[in-house]
Design a protein around this motif. Structure first.
Motif, PDB file in Angstrom:
ATOM      1  N   GLN A  66       0.655  -1.199  -0.114  1.00  0.00           N
ATOM      2  CA  GLN A  66       0.002  -0.060   0.069  1.00  0.00           C
ATOM      3  C   GLN A  66       0.938   1.388  -0.005  1.00  0.00           C
ATOM      4  N   HIS A  69       2.211   1.966  -3.482  1.00  0.00           N
ATOM      5  CA  HIS A  69       1.212   2.325  -4.268  1.00  0.00           C
ATOM      6  C   HIS A  69       0.832   3.610  -3.945  1.00  0.00           C
ATOM      7  N   VAL A  70       0.681   4.301  -2.868  1.00  0.00           N
ATOM      8  CA  VAL A  70       0.588   5.536  -2.548  1.00  0.00           C
ATOM      9  C   VAL A  70       1.877   6.317  -3.163  1.00  0.00           C
ATOM     10  N   ARG A  71       2.957   5.870  -2.743  1.00  0.00           N
ATOM     11  CA  ARG A  71       4.198   6.727  -3.118  1.00  0.00           C
ATOM     12  C   ARG A  71       4.113   6.700  -4.795  1.00  0.00           C
ATOM     13  N   ALA A  74       1.573   9.556  -5.722  1.00  0.00           N
ATOM     14  CA  ALA A  74       2.277  10.860  -5.279  1.00  0.00           C
ATOM     15  C   ALA A  74       3.334  11.358  -6.472  1.00  0.00           C
TER      16      ALA A  74
END
Length: 90
Positions: A66, A69-71, A74
């Protein structure tokens, strides 16, 4: 009634970041039930370790995926809006 994590599993996941992540009701619901217990018990038995060890490993892997994925999202947003971000920084 809101599902609750097994106290033994909660104690096994003693990392504060994991505790915060497990506060998510959807994740808590997914961790509730006999199917998950069986899924943890079988490989633990085969590997001669406790199910909590497998659960901790799985949660850490999930959180790592997760975070990656967020990185990635961004970084994509930053690239798409690089010019605006540069101007705002002036």
């Amino acid at each position: 009634m809101e599902p609750r994590l097994d106290p033994a599993l909660a104690r096994a996941l003693d990392d504060p970041a994991l505790a915060r992540a497990l506060d998510d009701p959807a994740l808590a619901q997914a961790l509730d039930g006999p199917a998950l217990a069986q899924a943890l018990d079988d490989p633990a038995d085969a590997q001669d370790r406790r199910p909590e060890e497998g659960a901790r490993e799985a949660v850490r892997a999930y959180l790592g995926a997760q975070a990656a994925h967020v990185r990635s999202l961004a970084e994509s947003l930053a690239k798409e809006h690089a010019e605006l971000l540069r101007r705002l920084g002036e």
